[in-house]
Design a protein around this motif. Structure first.
Motif, mmCIF file in Angstrom:
data_model
loop_
_atom_site.group_PDB
_atom_site.id
_atom_site.type_symbol
_atom_site.label_atom_id
_atom_site.label_comp_id
_atom_site.label_asym_id
_atom_site.label_seq_id
_atom_site.Cartn_x
_atom_site.Cartn_y
_atom_site.Cartn_z
ATOM 1 N N ARG A 62 0.823 -1.204 0.000
ATOM 2 C CA ARG A 62 0.000 0.000 0.000
ATOM 3 C C ARG A 62 0.865 1.266 0.000
ATOM 4 N N LEU A 63 1.928 1.241 0.790
ATOM 5 C CA LEU A 63 2.760 2.434 0.893
ATOM 6 C C LEU A 63 3.555 2.708 -0.375
ATOM 7 N N VAL A 64 4.110 1.675 -0.981
ATOM 8 C CA VAL A 64 4.925 1.909 -2.171
ATOM 9 C C VAL A 64 4.058 2.389 -3.327
ATOM 10 N N ALA A 65 2.787 1.948 -3.377
ATOM 11 C CA ALA A 65 1.881 2.437 -4.417
ATOM 12 C C ALA A 65 1.520 3.900 -4.181
ATOM 13 N N ALA A 66 1.355 4.271 -2.907
ATOM 14 C CA ALA A 66 0.983 5.644 -2.581
ATOM 15 C C ALA A 66 2.182 6.582 -2.626
ATOM 16 N N MET A 67 3.390 6.040 -2.300
ATOM 17 C CA MET A 67 4.592 6.872 -2.218
ATOM 18 C C MET A 67 5.741 6.143 -2.917
ATOM 19 N N PRO A 68 5.762 6.143 -4.243
ATOM 20 C CA PRO A 68 6.831 5.445 -4.984
ATOM 21 C C PRO A 68 8.151 6.193 -4.904
ATOM 22 N N ASP A 69 8.843 6.015 -3.789
ATOM 23 C CA ASP A 69 10.058 6.768 -3.485
ATOM 24 C C ASP A 69 11.167 5.779 -3.166
ATOM 25 N N ALA A 70 12.344 5.964 -3.754
ATOM 26 C CA ALA A 70 13.478 5.078 -3.493
ATOM 27 C C ALA A 70 13.883 5.074 -2.031
ATOM 28 N N ALA A 71 13.447 6.069 -1.282
ATOM 29 C CA ALA A 71 13.791 6.151 0.135
ATOM 30 C C ALA A 71 13.087 5.080 0.958
ATOM 31 N N GLY A 72 12.005 4.500 0.439
ATOM 32 C CA GLY A 72 11.314 3.443 1.156
ATOM 33 C C GLY A 72 10.939 3.860 2.568
ATOM 34 N N GLU A 73 11.445 3.126 3.550
ATOM 35 C CA GLU A 73 11.111 3.381 4.953
ATOM 36 C C GLU A 73 11.468 4.799 5.390
ATOM 37 N N ILE A 74 12.483 5.373 4.787
ATOM 38 C CA ILE A 74 12.876 6.750 5.131
ATOM 39 C C ILE A 74 11.741 7.711 4.786
ATOM 40 N N VAL A 306 21.311 -3.724 -4.897
ATOM 41 C CA VAL A 306 20.388 -2.723 -5.444
ATOM 42 C C VAL A 306 19.686 -1.981 -4.312
ATOM 43 N N ALA A 307 19.127 -2.733 -3.350
ATOM 44 C CA ALA A 307 18.368 -2.105 -2.270
ATOM 45 C C ALA A 307 19.254 -1.231 -1.393
ATOM 46 N N ALA A 308 20.431 -1.733 -1.030
ATOM 47 C CA ALA A 308 21.331 -0.954 -0.168
ATOM 48 C C ALA A 308 21.795 0.328 -0.845
ATOM 49 N N SER A 309 22.123 0.234 -2.126
ATOM 50 C CA SER A 309 22.608 1.421 -2.837
ATOM 51 C C SER A 309 21.502 2.458 -2.991
ATOM 52 N N ARG A 310 20.261 2.016 -3.190
ATOM 53 C CA ARG A 310 19.152 2.975 -3.315
ATOM 54 C C ARG A 310 18.867 3.658 -1.988
ATOM 55 N N LEU A 311 18.987 2.927 -0.883
ATOM 56 C CA LEU A 311 18.772 3.551 0.417
ATOM 57 C C LEU A 311 19.867 4.573 0.717
ATOM 58 N N LEU A 312 21.105 4.227 0.404
ATOM 59 C CA LEU A 312 22.195 5.183 0.612
ATOM 60 C C LEU A 312 21.993 6.408 -0.278
ATOM 61 N N THR A 334 21.941 6.069 -12.986
ATOM 62 C CA THR A 334 21.990 5.214 -11.806
ATOM 63 C C THR A 334 22.547 6.031 -10.636
ATOM 64 N N PRO A 335 22.267 5.605 -9.395
ATOM 65 C CA PRO A 335 22.862 6.285 -8.233
ATOM 66 C C PRO A 335 24.324 5.889 -8.104
ATOM 67 N N SER A 336 25.133 6.388 -8.985
ATOM 68 C CA SER A 336 26.494 5.891 -9.196
ATOM 69 C C SER A 336 27.388 6.013 -7.962
ATOM 70 N N THR A 337 27.324 7.135 -7.257
ATOM 71 C CA THR A 337 28.172 7.302 -6.078
ATOM 72 C C THR A 337 27.795 6.301 -4.994
ATOM 73 N N ALA A 338 26.506 6.126 -4.770
ATOM 74 C CA ALA A 338 26.046 5.165 -3.762
ATOM 75 C C ALA A 338 26.451 3.746 -4.145
#
Length: 451
Positions: A62-74, A306-312, A334-338
């Motif tokens: 439900r949350l990812v559909a409402a808030m499609p943000d790479a930050a996820g839990e953040i 993938v998940a760790a780099s997107r969170l960073l 891509t989030p190249s630095t992360a």
């Protein structure tokens, strides 16, 4: 919010979620699972623990559909709570994903050494009494470099790699379980429990969060879906990953206990392979198992990378850590630095060798349970106040499901933190968790808030 490449489809999200969840624990530390719970206790522990995750998966869908943000839990906690809580939740979830990367980098060396025994040579030092071999380091560092390159150059390359390795693992799994199980016997199953039934199941339940972490990785790639992707596809991918994950773990545990007298094999290296080899009486089935394990390792490593780099990346973009972590490559998008940061730190951490395998399982379980609890709490808070994008006040049923998910996450967290509960944290796990919290505090203090 960003210009990350939008190239992921429903199949990609399923393989990201399931692939991040299932690694090589079923080969590398099957003895630990069975010694914790016994044949039936281990099966029930994973079945019950996995089923309890469906409400949490629903909240994430439900949350990812409402808030499609790479930050996820953040992002979810930032919308409901204070900035420090948002950072703390994201930092703990990044630990849950990142910690898998050196785990898999170390494990690939162990598997390679089993295939080619001569690789178990050239010991260069020891950690906690366990040898670290130069060939193992070279193989692990090589795989880390490969996945770093794939993720640096484009999410489509990473997704294709994830799809091939995920479906390849499933195909080989079906082959070796079907062939090996024809040689098994119910007489091999005892002891069904290694302690009392309740304690046996509890000891397995404690590690389920670590080995089932990954279904929520869908949210970290939410900004990279194709333009035509339908939002309900996120929930479909999450629930399918949880279901297939439960089936995978319970079937492989039952199969190992069925094909050979497992209690006689707990001191053998890679007892899963040894059990099937003893049942079939030939090395060929071991080759199939090891091929499946390597594919599974690759996909789990890549999915968590993938998940760790997107969170960073999200932490940097929000100014919660150094903003340079939020940079996007102008060509590859891509989030190249992360990506580079995760690759470099993974290489550094794998220098600890085999000694990190089981303790990492324990700390990762608590880290993801904290993230799940915070996410469910944020959903309830937004649903109560009507702040959830695109949704009105939650119905009583929706509140009940989310509330149950919150209770499950808290229970999974307390099972490792409360000293009175069997299997609680030892001083080494507390030390590892404390070091991570200290690193987070330092990173947060040096960050520059983004206006």
């Amino acid at each position: 919010m960003s210009n990350l490449a939008r190239k992921l489809r429903l199949t990609d999200y399923f393989t990201l979620a399931w692939g991040s969840m299932v690694g090589v624990g079923w080969l590398v530390i099957m003895d630990d699972w069975l010694l914790r719970g016994g044949s039936l206790g281990a099966v029930l522990g994973f079945a019950i623990g996995g089923a309890l995750l469906f409400p949490i998966g629903w909240v994430y869908g439900r949350l990812v559909a409402a808030m499609p943000d790479a930050a996820g839990e953040i992002a979810y906690t930032a919308a409901a709570f204070s900035r420090p809580i948002s950072f703390s939740t994201g930092w703990m979830m990044m630990l849950a994903y990142f910690i898998v990367c050196p785990w898999e980098a170390v494990a690939v060396g162990r598997i390679a050494g089993y295939i080619i025994p001569s690789l178990d040579s050239i010991e260069i030092y020891r950690v906690a009494g366990r040898p670290v071999y130069l060939p193992h380091l070279i193989i692990g560092l090589g795989l880390t470099a490969l996945l770093t390159t794939l993720n640096y150059r484009g999410v489509r390359l990473s997704a294709n790699f994830q799809n091939w390795t995920s479906f390849g693992t499933l195909a080989l799994f079906i082959v070796f379980v079907t062939l090996g199980a024809t040689q098994g016997s119910l007489h091999h199953l005892p002891p069904l429990f290694t302690h009392t039934p309740l304690v046996s199941i509890l000891l397995v339940l404690q590690i389920v969060p670590y080995f089932m972490t990954g279904f929520e990785s869908v949210s970290k790639a939410a900004e990279e879906s194709t333009p035509e992707f339908r939002s309900q596809g996120f929930l479909q991918a999450i629930w399918m990953a949880i279901l297939v994950g439960i089936l995978f773990y319970t079937v492989i545990i039952a199969a190992v206990a069925f094909v050979a007298p497992w209690h006689e094999l707990t001191y053998d290296k890679f007892m899963t392979a040894v059990a099937f080899q003893r049942a079939v009486g030939s090395r060929w089935i071991v080759n199939i198992i090891l091929a499946a394990a390597l594919l599974s390792l690759f996909k789990c490593f890549n999915g968590n990378f993938v998940a760790a780099s997107r969170l960073l990346f999200a932490l940097g973009r929000r100014g919660l850590v150094n903003p340079r972590a939020g940079q996007i490559h102008p060509e590859h998008r891509t989030p190249s630095t992360a990506v580079l940061c995760i690759g470099l730190v993974t290489g550094a951490c794998m220098l600890l060798g085999d000694a990190i395998l089981v303790p990492v399982t324990e700390v990762g379980s608590v880290a993801c349970a904290i993230g799940w609890a915070a996410t469910c709490a944020a959903y309830l808070s937004m649903g109560r106040s009507g702040k959830l994008p695109g949704h009105s006040i939650l119905s009583p049923v929706e509140r009940s499901v989310a509330g149950f998910g919150l209770l499950v996450a808290i229970a999974m967290m307390l099972m490792k933190l409360v000293p009175a509960i069997p299997g609680h944290f030892t001083v080494y796990e507390w030390l590892a968790l404390g070091i991570w919290i200290l690193l987070g505090a330092i990173s947060r203090r040096r960050a520059q808030p983004v206006s």
